[in-house]
Design an enzyme around this catalytic site. Structure first.
Site, short mmCIF file in Angstrom:
data_model
loop_
_atom_site.label_atom_id
_atom_site.label_comp_id
_atom_site.label_asym_id
_atom_site.label_seq_id
_atom_site.Cartn_x
_atom_site.Cartn_y
_atom_site.Cartn_z
N CYS A 30 -1.30 -2.82 -99.16
CA CYS A 30 -0.40 -2.43 -100.25
C CYS A 30 0.85 -3.30 -100.39
O CYS A 30 1.05 -3.92 -101.42
CB CYS A 30 0.00 -0.97 -100.08
SG CYS A 30 -1.41 0.12 -100.32
N GLU A 75 -1.67 4.99 -94.67
CA GLU A 75 -2.82 4.96 -93.77
C GLU A 75 -2.34 5.34 -92.38
O GLU A 75 -1.23 5.01 -91.99
CB GLU A 75 -3.43 3.55 -93.75
CG GLU A 75 -4.22 3.27 -95.00
CD GLU A 75 -4.74 1.84 -95.07
OE1 GLU A 75 -4.92 1.21 -94.02
OE2 GLU A 75 -4.95 1.36 -96.19
N LEU A 110 0.35 8.00 -100.14
CA LEU A 110 -0.03 8.25 -98.75
C LEU A 110 0.08 6.99 -97.90
O LEU A 110 0.02 5.87 -98.40
CB LEU A 110 -1.46 8.79 -98.67
CG LEU A 110 -2.64 7.93 -99.16
CD1 LEU A 110 -3.01 6.85 -98.17
CD2 LEU A 110 -3.84 8.80 -99.44
N1 LIG Z 1 -4.75 2.06 -98.81
C1 LIG Z 1 -3.58 2.66 -99.01
O1 LIG Z 1 -2.85 2.98 -98.08
C2 LIG Z 1 -3.12 2.96 -100.42
C3 LIG Z 1 -2.06 3.85 -100.61
C4 LIG Z 1 -1.65 4.12 -101.91
C5 LIG Z 1 -2.28 3.51 -102.98
N2 LIG Z 1 -3.29 2.64 -102.77
C6 LIG Z 1 -3.96 2.03 -103.93
O2 LIG Z 1 -5.16 2.77 -104.18
C7 LIG Z 1 -6.19 1.89 -104.64
C8 LIG Z 1 -7.40 1.98 -103.72
O3 LIG Z 1 -7.01 1.50 -102.43
P1 LIG Z 1 -7.96 1.65 -101.15
O4 LIG Z 1 -7.19 1.10 -100.00
O5 LIG Z 1 -8.49 3.03 -101.10
O6 LIG Z 1 -9.13 0.63 -101.58
P2 LIG Z 1 -10.49 0.30 -100.84
O7 LIG Z 1 -10.73 -1.13 -101.07
O8 LIG Z 1 -10.47 0.85 -99.44
O9 LIG Z 1 -11.58 1.16 -101.65
C9 LIG Z 1 -11.91 0.95 -102.99
C10 LIG Z 1 -13.34 1.45 -103.22
O10 LIG Z 1 -13.64 1.41 -104.62
C11 LIG Z 1 -15.01 1.07 -104.74
N3 LIG Z 1 -15.27 0.59 -106.13
C12 LIG Z 1 -14.93 -0.60 -106.69
N4 LIG Z 1 -15.33 -0.62 -107.98
C13 LIG Z 1 -15.93 0.57 -108.24
C14 LIG Z 1 -16.52 1.13 -109.40
N5 LIG Z 1 -16.56 0.48 -110.56
N6 LIG Z 1 -17.05 2.37 -109.29
C15 LIG Z 1 -17.02 3.05 -108.13
N7 LIG Z 1 -16.45 2.56 -107.00
C16 LIG Z 1 -15.91 1.34 -107.05
C17 LIG Z 1 -15.24 0.03 -103.67
O11 LIG Z 1 -16.60 -0.11 -103.35
C18 LIG Z 1 -14.40 0.62 -102.52
O12 LIG Z 1 -15.20 1.47 -101.69
C19 LIG Z 1 -5.55 0.50 -104.72
O13 LIG Z 1 -5.06 0.31 -106.02
C20 LIG Z 1 -4.39 0.61 -103.74
O14 LIG Z 1 -3.35 -0.29 -104.07
C21 LIG Z 1 -3.74 2.35 -101.50
#
Ligand SMILES: NC(=O)c1ccc[n+]([C@@H]2O[C@H](COP(=O)([O-])OP(=O)(O)OC[C@H]3O[C@@H](n4cnc5c(N)ncnc54)[C@H](O)[C@@H]3O)[C@@H](O)[C@H]2O)c1
Length: 433
Positions: A261, A153, A151
């Site tokens: 990302c 953002e 996805l």
């Molecule tokens: N943001 C994007 O557009 C996007 C798109 C595709 C993939 N990704 C990938 O998805 C993953 C998440 O990205 P994001 O942007 O959503 O991250 P983010 O930092 O917005 O959110 C991560 C969440 O995980 C929580 N967390 C950390 N450790 C935890 C645990 N042990 N138990 C429960 N919760 C915990 C944190 O408190 C935080 O709220 C990353 O690997 C990223 O590379 C992100």
């Protein structure tokens, strides 16, 4: 199906909400108590168009809930998604501490066969590591699946609901079956669910982001040449984008890519390659070009005003790393603003969604913030457009000119017309136009 989603960031919150929207019973877990408290009160802690309404509806209908307790979410869940952050470690490789800690907590609370699906972006081999951690903390059966998320953002709900494809990396047919059932409602239009082994799925995600980042850096280099040879990058873009082998998307030049990302994923691929004795030369160049590109706007300011900006003030439109998000991770605006401040200038910035984020985590009170774009221009020596939010696209340039002390526009996204602005008496700087 009963589902748990670990991590309520941009990915976990969108995935959890969309799975609830398709009729599943979803519990989202986060260790951040403040986030969970806000979510329980119906407040969405991030800005993502369409998310709040969808989330509230599913909470109201009883399909979506939030907790800080794994004990509330994991027992009885058929699929548990790991969607926690994977930030870069000091050496650029992905830091897996949150993923592995989530894996352990899942294992400690499983009560029967569970599919654990890794949605975080992780290096090749992580599925095996997650399986190892789970195996050492439970006696229950499980399968670990790699299910990377593609996805964007700003358009996350649409991307999740109507994906171009779903990638599932697994080794056991029963895991493919569960995941196919779960994703069935999202691919009704015939988009594929692609089955593969976990390592290929993990690498697919990195390859996708690395390819997109490469296109951006490539076009930024073309733009920089355009500036020098008197060509126009917009025309070159149209000229090549109409070639079906190339395609028209991700060919816009600008101030470099940012976000949570591309920068970290490009670095992680370079690091993974290095760990396996291979030098990924193209991606090293992609990163170098991007770092240089983030400085182009500042260099233009210096070329116009000289290196000492101590008596100067600039209006900056756009702080988020791209429109329709409040995410400022690796945002080019931070590089531009820090360089301006470093040269002695003052800055007044405007962004429809990212001001709070900027103030709290990136720029503090070192700059002024205003809600209305035109207010940023008061007493400014020039306008710098960094993020192309819709509200910045068609300002009344007569009014802009009256407010600015000198009529100069630095257009980091090529959204204004040089001809129009020069016709109105502005000095115009674009990126290769
Ligand atoms: N943001 C994007 O557009 C996007 C798109 C595709 C993939 N990704 C990938 O998805 C993953 C998440 O990205 P994001 O942007 O959503 O991250 P983010 O930092 O917005 O959110 C991560 C969440 O995980 C929580 N967390 C950390 N450790 C935890 C645990 N042990 N138990 C429960 N919760 C915990 C944190 O408190 C935080 O709220 C990353 O690997 C990223 O590379 C992100």
């Amino acid at each position: 199906m009963r589902i748990a989603v670990i991590g309520t960031g941009y990915v976990g919150l969108v995935a959890g909400t969309c799975f609830a929207e398709s009729g599943n019973d979803v519990t989202c877990v986060d260790v951040d108590e403040n986030k969970i408290r806000r979510l329980k009160e119906g407040e969405v802690p991030i800005y993502e168009p369409g998310l709040e309404e969808l989330l509230r509806r599913n909470v109201h209908d009883g399909r979506l809930s939030f907790t800080t307790s794994y004990a509330d979410a994991i027992p009885g869940a058929q699929v548990v998604f790991i969607a926690v952050g994977t930030p870069p470690g000091e050496d650029g490789s992905a830091d897996l501490k949150y993923v592995l800690s989530a894996a352990r907590s899942i294992a400690e609370h499983m009560t029967g066969f569970t599919v654990v699906a890794d949605k975080s972006t992780v290096p090749v081999g992580t599925a095996a590591k997650v399986a190892e951690v789970i195996r050492s903390h439970t006696r229950h059966e499980f399968d670990v699946v790699s299910n990377p998320e593609f996805l964007k953002e700003g358009a996350a709900i649409d991307d999740f609901m109507k994906p171009d494809r779903v990638v599932i990396g697994a080794t056991n047919p029963r895991a493919f079956e569960v995941m196919d059932e779960l994703y069935g409602p999202f691919v009704r239009t015939g988009k594929p669910i692609i089955h593969m082994d976990p390592a290929s799925a993990e690498l697919t995600k990195y390859a996708a982001n690395a390819m997109l980042a490469t296109r951006i850096s490539f076009m930024n280099e073309i733009a920089n040449i355009c500036n020098r040879v008197g060509a126009k990058v917009d025309l070159v873009r149209q000229g090549i984008g109409t070639d079906e082998r190339i395609g028209s998307r991700f060919l816009f030049s600008g101030v470099g890519y940012g976000g949570s990302c591309f920068p970290k994923d490009v670095q992680a691929v370079v690091k993974t390659a290095e760990q396996h004795g291979y030098e990924f030369r193209i991606l090293k160049a992609v990163e170098d070009v991007n770092e240089r590109q983030k400085k182009v706007l500042f260099e233009q300011v210096v070329s116009h005003f000289g290196p000492d900006l101590s008596a100067k003030r600039f209006a900056v439109w756009g702080l988020a790393f791209k429109p329709n998000t409040d995410d400022m991770r690796e945002a080019p605006a931070v590089v531009v603003i820090n360089a301006l401040l470093g040269a002695g200038a003052t800055v007044c910035a405007c962004d429809p969604e990212a001001i709070e984020e900027a103030r709290k985590h990136h720029l503090g009170d070192r700059i002024d913030y205003v809600e209305k774009p035109m207010d940023a221009l008061d007493g400014a020596d020039g306008l710098i457009l960094v993020t192309e939010w819709n509200e910045f696209r068609r300002p009344d340039f007569e009014a802009v000119k009256k407010k600015l002390r000198t009529p100069v526009v630095f257009d980091g996204r090529n959204i204004y017309s040089r001809k129009t602005l020069e016709g109105l008496g502005f000095t115009y700087f674009g990126i290769g136009v």
